[in-house]
Write a protein that holds these residues in place. Structure first.
Motif, PDB file in Angstrom:
ATOM      1  N   THR A  11       0.837  -1.213   0.000  1.00 62.93           N
ATOM      2  CA  THR A  11       0.000   0.000   0.000  1.00 62.93           C
ATOM      3  C   THR A  11       0.862   1.250   0.000  1.00 62.93           C
ATOM      4  N   GLY A  90      -3.280  -4.633  -1.574  1.00 57.19           N
ATOM      5  CA  GLY A  90      -2.451  -3.513  -1.145  1.00 57.19           C
ATOM      6  C   GLY A  90      -2.073  -2.605  -2.302  1.00 57.19           C
ATOM      7  N   GLN A  91      -1.759  -3.195  -3.436  1.00 53.16           N
ATOM      8  CA  GLN A  91      -1.386  -2.411  -4.614  1.00 53.16           C
ATOM      9  C   GLN A  91      -2.546  -1.545  -5.107  1.00 53.16           C
ATOM     10  N   LEU A  93      -5.197  -0.464  -3.360  1.00 48.28           N
ATOM     11  CA  LEU A  93      -5.465   0.592  -2.396  1.00 48.28           C
ATOM     12  C   LEU A  93      -4.396   1.680  -2.491  1.00 48.28           C
ATOM     13  N   GLY A  94      -3.146   1.280  -2.559  1.00 52.48           N
ATOM     14  CA  GLY A  94      -2.068   2.250  -2.660  1.00 52.48           C
ATOM     15  C   GLY A  94      -2.165   3.106  -3.910  1.00 52.48           C
TER      16      GLY A  94
END
Length: 253
Positions: A11, A90-91, A93-94
């Motif tokens: 993230t 996570g990717q 959202l980040g």
């Protein structure tokens, strides 16, 4: 590494990647930006430095995949798919956080750009497939040919993922500072050599997350988010990743 390390590492790292990468696109594109019209070299090197910074920051937590295509390529190489959904969550959202931060950092420039009399009259929220600032957030083709556009994304991503996978063949290189620099330079090389046709997404999260943010942001006269094209920078990189992982297993394993 723990699940929390993977999620927060991806993230944070992907947010930094998109903040700096999207930031250079905003700097070159928007009115009242000091870097306006700096050109393609600025964009390609800006994205390369964004990769370098993001990998340095997040590699100790998650290994710094920062890209679902890299995650899938590694899974094809190793046969371990257990953490793939966590990495991609996570990717994504980040990527969305990073795109929102670009909007905050360039808020005044977005307002000046979208209020320009040359842009404002003909545009509305649903005015077409691609709005005038969509390129700050996501990619698009110069020549709209789905077969060619898909092939370009497959080829570019295969080069990136194969470069990442083969770093492990050199002792001490994977996850090192030198490895991060090599990856960043590969991204610059892809941008310079293969970025012209589509803008080289080579990362599904990099394109889809910011495109979602573009569709949600309260930008006057922003135009459409080009959802008809959006599948290409998702499917192409994933196909390229599978091909790169398969080639690695065939030639290097």
């Amino acid at each position: 590494m723990s699940n929390s390390h993977i999620f927060f590492g991806e993230t944070i790292g992907t947010a930094i990647l998109i903040l700096l990468g999207g930031g250079v696109c905003a700097a070159v594109t928007l009115k009242s930006s000091k870097a306006r019209n700096a050109g393609w070299l600025a964009i390609t090197f800006g994205w390369g430095f964004a990769v370098l910074t993001a990998v340095y920051i997040s590699s100790s937590l998650s290994g710094a995949h920062l890209n679902p295509a890299v995650t899938v390529g590694i899974a094809v190489k190793t046969g371990d798919w257990n953490d793939v959904p966590l990495y991609i969550a996570g990717q994504m959202l980040g990527a969305m956080i990073g795109a929102a931060l670009v909007w905050v950092a360039y808020y005044g420039q977005f307002q000046a750009h979208m209020d320009d009399n040359e842009l404002a009259p003909p545009l509305g929220p649903d005015s077409g497939p691609a709005g005038p600032v969509l390129g700050v957030f996501s990619t698009g083709p110069e020549v709209r040919n789905p077969v060619q556009n898909l092939a370009t994304e497959i080829i570019g991503t295969a080069v990136l993922v194969l470069a990442v996978l083969t770093q492990g063949l050199t002792p001490g290189l994977a996850l090192s500072g030198t490895g991060a620099l090599i990856t960043a330079l590969v991204v610059v090389s892809i941008g310079l050599s293969l970025g012209g046709p589509t803008g080289y997404a080579i990362n599904p999260a990099r394109d889809l997350g910011p495109r979602i943010v573009h569709s949600l942001l309260p930008l006057r006269n922003k135009g459409g988010s080009d959802w008809g094209y959006a599948w290409i920078p998702v499917v192409g990189p994933l196909v390229g990743a599978v091909l790169a992982g398969g080639l690695y297993r065939l030639a290097f394993a």
